[in-house]
Design an enzyme around this catalytic site. Structure first.
Site, PDB file in Angstrom:
ATOM      1  N   ASP A 146      -1.711  -1.139  -3.593  1.00 32.73           N
ATOM      2  CA  ASP A 146      -0.632  -1.142  -2.602  1.00 32.73           C
ATOM      3  C   ASP A 146      -1.032  -2.161  -1.550  1.00 32.73           C
ATOM      4  O   ASP A 146      -1.937  -1.926  -0.756  1.00 32.73           O
ATOM      5  CB  ASP A 146      -0.482   0.261  -1.998  1.00 32.73           C
ATOM      6  CG  ASP A 146       0.472   0.299  -0.796  1.00 32.73           C
ATOM      7  OD1 ASP A 146       1.118  -0.730  -0.506  1.00 32.73           O
ATOM      8  OD2 ASP A 146       0.565   1.364  -0.147  1.00 32.73           O
ATOM      9  N   LYS A 155       2.030  -9.908   5.205  1.00 32.76           N
ATOM     10  CA  LYS A 155       3.032  -9.580   4.185  1.00 32.76           C
ATOM     11  C   LYS A 155       4.439  -9.998   4.612  1.00 32.76           C
ATOM     12  O   LYS A 155       5.278 -10.330   3.787  1.00 32.76           O
ATOM     13  CB  LYS A 155       2.994  -8.071   3.920  1.00 32.76           C
ATOM     14  CG  LYS A 155       3.898  -7.605   2.797  1.00 32.76           C
ATOM     15  CD  LYS A 155       3.659  -6.134   2.538  1.00 32.76           C
ATOM     16  CE  LYS A 155       4.532  -5.564   1.447  1.00 32.76           C
ATOM     17  NZ  LYS A 155       4.213  -4.145   1.216  1.00 32.76           N
ATOM     18  N   GLU A 182       7.711  -0.578  -4.669  1.00 38.74           N
ATOM     19  CA  GLU A 182       7.023   0.529  -3.988  1.00 38.74           C
ATOM     20  C   GLU A 182       7.727   1.878  -4.200  1.00 38.74           C
ATOM     21  O   GLU A 182       7.049   2.872  -4.525  1.00 38.74           O
ATOM     22  CB  GLU A 182       6.868   0.212  -2.495  1.00 38.74           C
ATOM     23  CG  GLU A 182       5.812  -0.862  -2.259  1.00 38.74           C
ATOM     24  CD  GLU A 182       5.884  -1.525  -0.885  1.00 38.74           C
ATOM     25  OE1 GLU A 182       6.606  -1.009  -0.006  1.00 38.74           O
ATOM     26  OE2 GLU A 182       5.224  -2.554  -0.704  1.00 38.74           O
ATOM     27  N   ASP A 235      10.426   5.383   3.554  1.00 48.03           N
ATOM     28  CA  ASP A 235       9.095   4.815   3.774  1.00 48.03           C
ATOM     29  C   ASP A 235       8.967   4.289   5.204  1.00 48.03           C
ATOM     30  O   ASP A 235       9.533   3.254   5.547  1.00 48.03           O
ATOM     31  CB  ASP A 235       8.856   3.686   2.755  1.00 48.03           C
ATOM     32  CG  ASP A 235       7.456   3.057   2.878  1.00 48.03           C
ATOM     33  OD1 ASP A 235       6.761   3.298   3.886  1.00 48.03           O
ATOM     34  OD2 ASP A 235       7.083   2.307   1.951  1.00 48.03           O
TER      35      ASP A 235
HETATM   36  P1  ADP Z   1       2.209   0.131   5.764  1.00 44.31           P
HETATM   37  O1  ADP Z   1       2.864   0.679   4.543  1.00 44.31           O
HETATM   38  O2  ADP Z   1       3.168  -0.607   6.646  1.00 44.31           O
HETATM   39  O3  ADP Z   1       0.999  -0.660   5.459  1.00 44.31           O
HETATM   40  P2  ADP Z   1       1.111   2.796   6.399  1.00 44.31           P
HETATM   41  O4  ADP Z   1       1.933   3.561   5.447  1.00 44.31           O
HETATM   42  O5  ADP Z   1      -0.319   2.670   6.135  1.00 44.31           O
HETATM   43  O6  ADP Z   1       1.753   1.359   6.691  1.00 44.31           O
HETATM   44  O7  ADP Z   1       1.351   3.490   7.845  1.00 44.31           O
HETATM   45  C1  ADP Z   1       0.599   3.173   8.963  1.00 44.31           C
HETATM   46  C2  ADP Z   1       1.147   3.924  10.150  1.00 44.31           C
HETATM   47  O8  ADP Z   1       1.032   5.334   9.922  1.00 44.31           O
HETATM   48  C3  ADP Z   1       0.416   3.614  11.436  1.00 44.31           C
HETATM   49  O9  ADP Z   1       1.353   3.369  12.471  1.00 44.31           O
HETATM   50  C4  ADP Z   1      -0.356   4.913  11.682  1.00 44.31           C
HETATM   51  O10 ADP Z   1      -0.579   5.133  13.069  1.00 44.31           O
HETATM   52  C5  ADP Z   1       0.591   5.944  11.120  1.00 44.31           C
HETATM   53  N1  ADP Z   1      -0.100   7.229  10.838  1.00 44.31           N
HETATM   54  C6  ADP Z   1      -1.170   7.428  10.029  1.00 44.31           C
HETATM   55  N2  ADP Z   1      -1.543   8.728  10.049  1.00 44.31           N
HETATM   56  C7  ADP Z   1      -0.679   9.366  10.873  1.00 44.31           C
HETATM   57  C8  ADP Z   1      -0.542  10.732  11.323  1.00 44.31           C
HETATM   58  N3  ADP Z   1      -1.383  11.678  10.923  1.00 44.31           N
HETATM   59  N4  ADP Z   1       0.459  11.012  12.180  1.00 44.31           N
HETATM   60  C9  ADP Z   1       1.304  10.061  12.600  1.00 44.31           C
HETATM   61  N5  ADP Z   1       1.228   8.766  12.231  1.00 44.31           N
HETATM   62  C10 ADP Z   1       0.246   8.413  11.379  1.00 44.31           C
HETATM   63 MG    MG Z   2       3.490   0.930   2.670  1.00 47.21          MG
END
Ligand code: ADP
Ligand code: MG
Length: 618
Positions: free
Chosen positions: A24, A87, A187, A211
């Site tokens: 991913d 990205k 995705e 998402d």
């Molecule tokens: P992407 O797909 O854009 O790479 P992610 O799916 O990894 O992103 O999401 C990252 C986001 O999720 C960040 O803003 C992070 O702060 C938030 N996040 C991660 N864990 C938690 C949680 N337990 N509660 C709320 N937000 C969270």
């Molecule tokens: Mg993602």
């Protein structure tokens, strides 16, 4: 038990089971996963802490490249040399990103608006492909260390709305990182696989994948039928995510403590510390009702209720996108069988509740939302490795593909929503006597005229031996592979002259443009039909004018003067009609000429037959 795999090409037996990993490649975080003892598992780093690798690349003063947590720490202290959210730039031209340049802390440049962007770090220039390759290398290292073996094959996920050039860029990044990218997977498709949805080919489902990541929000509506994943609609906001939640908390603390926000923003270290504290608070509030902390004697307190109030407008915006996606997909709320939660920000209780309420059902959130896409990619990889028999997963093309034919018409060879991989061929011929070259221009879109569609590329089939118009048999083949990358092949079948291209669009179109092209085609369908009818009438009329002239030239001796004169004047009348824009007038003139010349043609044929009989010897 040891597994053996046979390489079908060489016949060799490999003593290790084929390993293809799932990746991913996210805007904020990236992960690598594989199937361990029959279960998809995301890989943690050496320190064993987290499966997430922040998608951040830092260039140290000595030119060393660091990826992940260590690079993320440099975001504030060394912003010009720390690249994040790359990205967003994949497969994009400078023209595409001009409006949002201020969002990036680093320098994006290019010499002209049509070529792909580059990123300037010190005195070097990097493409988004090279930077993404650094992230992929870090993931490759991570899994190689975990398994103590070389890993060279992967499946990588991309958002459903990624176009051809963004997919191609992702594939190129893999190649650069030393990975053979066997498949690019959407995705939302991966997320549904992680829940086992779509693995049973006899079942059909309509699902919504919500998402919410760090900086982007996507909603996709998928239909899964006979093992085919069809993207019915996508919607979202490319600048909305968990980062906005963090900012809202920082603003709240600033106001509560009666601080000056411009002063805080000027102090990079303090604002970074507050941002990190806000993210910590946000995460804590996903399971607790209150958070208390402190940064440099500034009190950082917030309750779940206060937080919910802050983010309500942001959550509402995602819900509006969901409603638009449903409308575009032309499905009713009741048609949605499942709602899958993806992305770290769906851990926020208000988000889950609001989405559940909107869709009127319990959401699917049992699989870790940070990992769900990577886990699904690992499952797809395992299927490709042949470890899960009888499962074949297919995607469909989002837009129609075709070529330009006479008069600037779009001739669709692969209609939108065709299953891929696929191969389709169609026969064409030349329109001019002795034509040696044939231009093949490939377009994507739904409109009848190529000028309204998007050009993907063109090439010339050269060296056709001279033949009368209509005699050459040119077969055009469209070969679309499982990643949605198109190869176009042209062959003149009488001479075996052939030529092919792989279509890599010169620059990317955004999802909005893609949607616009579709909407455009619907709104202009009536207009297009009129234009198409006119062009077709003209093409046919031109052919008739040509044959009438040929007929006159060849049959002078059997026609009287009046017949010749009338045929001439009716042919001229048809020419005049073709010059105009009235298709009925053209058709009328064609009919008149045809009716008049039909008996003459019969007579000519009888005469020719008689002549032929005379000459025949038994
Ligand atoms: P992407 O797909 O854009 O790479 P992610 O799916 O990894 O992103 O999401 C990252 C986001 O999720 C960040 O803003 C992070 O702060 C938030 N996040 C991660 N864990 C938690 C949680 N337990 N509660 C709320 N937000 C969270
Ligand atoms: Mg993602």
């Amino acid at each position: 038990m040891a597994k053996f795999a046979i390489d079908l090409k060489s016949g060799d037996i490999k003593n290790e089971a084929e390993l293809i990993v799932g990746i991913d490649l996210g805007t904020t975080n990236s992960l690598v996963a594989y199937i361990k003892n029959g279960q998809a598992e995301a890989v943690k780093g050496k320190n064993g802490k987290s499966t997430l690798v922040p998608s951040v690349v830092h260039f140290s003063p000595e030119g060393k490249i660091v990826v992940g947590d260590a690079a993320k720490e440099k975001l504030i202290s060394d912003p010009e040399n720390t690249i994040y959210s790359v990205k967003r730039l994949m497969g994009k031209s400078y023209g595409d990103v001009q409006g949002v340049q201020q969002y990036f802390g680093y320098q994006i440049i290019d010499n002209d608006t049509e070529s792909l962007v580059k990123i300037r770090v010190k005195d070097k220039f990097y493409t988004p492909i090279e930077l993404s390759a650094e992230i992929l290398k870090a993931l490759k290292n991570r899994i190689e260390e975990e398994l103590d073996r070389v890993v060279s094959k992967a499946v990588i996920t991309v958002p459903a709305y990624f176009n051809d050039s963004q997919r191609q860029a992702t594939r190129d990044a893999g190649k650069l990182a030393g990975l053979d990218v066997l498949r690019i997977v959407n995705e939302p498709t991966a997320a549904s696989l992680a829940y086992g949805i779509g693995l049973d080919q006899s079942e059909s489902h309509t699902i919504a994948v919500y998402d919410l990541g760090g900086g982007t929000f996507d909603i996709s509506i998928l239909r899964i039928q006979d093992g085919v994943f069809e993207v019915l609609a996508t919607n979202g906001d490319t600048f909305l995510g968990g980062d906005d939640f963090d900012r809202a908390i920082v603003d709240y603390w600033t106001a509560e403590n009666k601080l000056d926000s411009t002063q805080i923003n000027a102090d990079k270290e303090l604002s970074q510390a507050l941002r990190l504290q806000a993210e910590k608070a946000k995460k804590a509030l996903s399971s607790e009702s209150e958070y208390r902390g402190e940064v440099n004697t500034i009190s950082c307190q917030i309750t779940r209720e206060q937080f919910d109030e802050l983010i309500q407008p942001l959550v509402d915006r995602t819900i509006a996108c969901c409603q638009n996606a449903l409308k575009d997909a032309q499905v009713q709320l009741a048609d949605i069988d499942r709602v899958i939660m993806v992305g770290g920000s769906t851990r926020v209780p208000l988000v889950r509740e609001s989405v559940g309420q909107t869709f009127g059902q319990e959401v699917y959130d049992k699989v870790n939302p940070d990992e769900v896409v990577a886990l699904g990619a690992a499952i797809q990889a395992d299927i490709l490795a042949g470890n899960q028999k009888d499962i074949l997963l297919l995607d469909v093309t989002p837009l129609s593909l075709g070529i330009e034919t006479v008069g600037g018409l779009m001739d669709i060879i692969l209609p939108r929503n065709s299953k891929i991989p696929t191969r389709v061929g169609r026969r064409y011929t030349t329109s001019v006597d002795g034509q040696r070259n044939l231009k093949i221009a490939v377009y994507q879109g739904e409109r009848d005229l190529i000028q309204h569609n998007r050009k993907l590329g063109e090439f010339i089939l050269k060296g056709i031996p001279p033949m009368p118009a209509g005699l050459p048999k040119v077969e055009i083949q469209f070969i679309l592979n499982a990643d949605g990358i198109l190869k176009v092949k042209a062959e003149e079948l009488r001479s075996n002259v052939e030529q092919e291209i792989e279509v890599k669009p010169t620059y990317g179109i955004s999802e909005e443009e893609m949607a616009l092209m579709l909407i455009d085609s619907i709104q202009n369908a009536a207009d297009d039909m009129t234009v198409r009818a006119l062009l077709e009438a003209r093409n046919e009329a031109n052919n008739i004018v040509l044959s009438a002239e040929r007929f006159l030239g060849q049959n002078q001796e059997i026609l009287n003067e009046e017949e010749i004169a009338t045929t001439r004047s009716l042919t001229q009348a048809l020419r005049d009609a073709v010059a105009g824009t009235d298709k009925d007038a053209i058709n009328q003139a064609m009919e008149t000429l045809n009716t008049y010349t039909a008996p003459l043609a019969h007579r000519a044929m009888d005469f020719a037959l008689l002549e032929a009989m005379k000459g025949k010897q038994i």
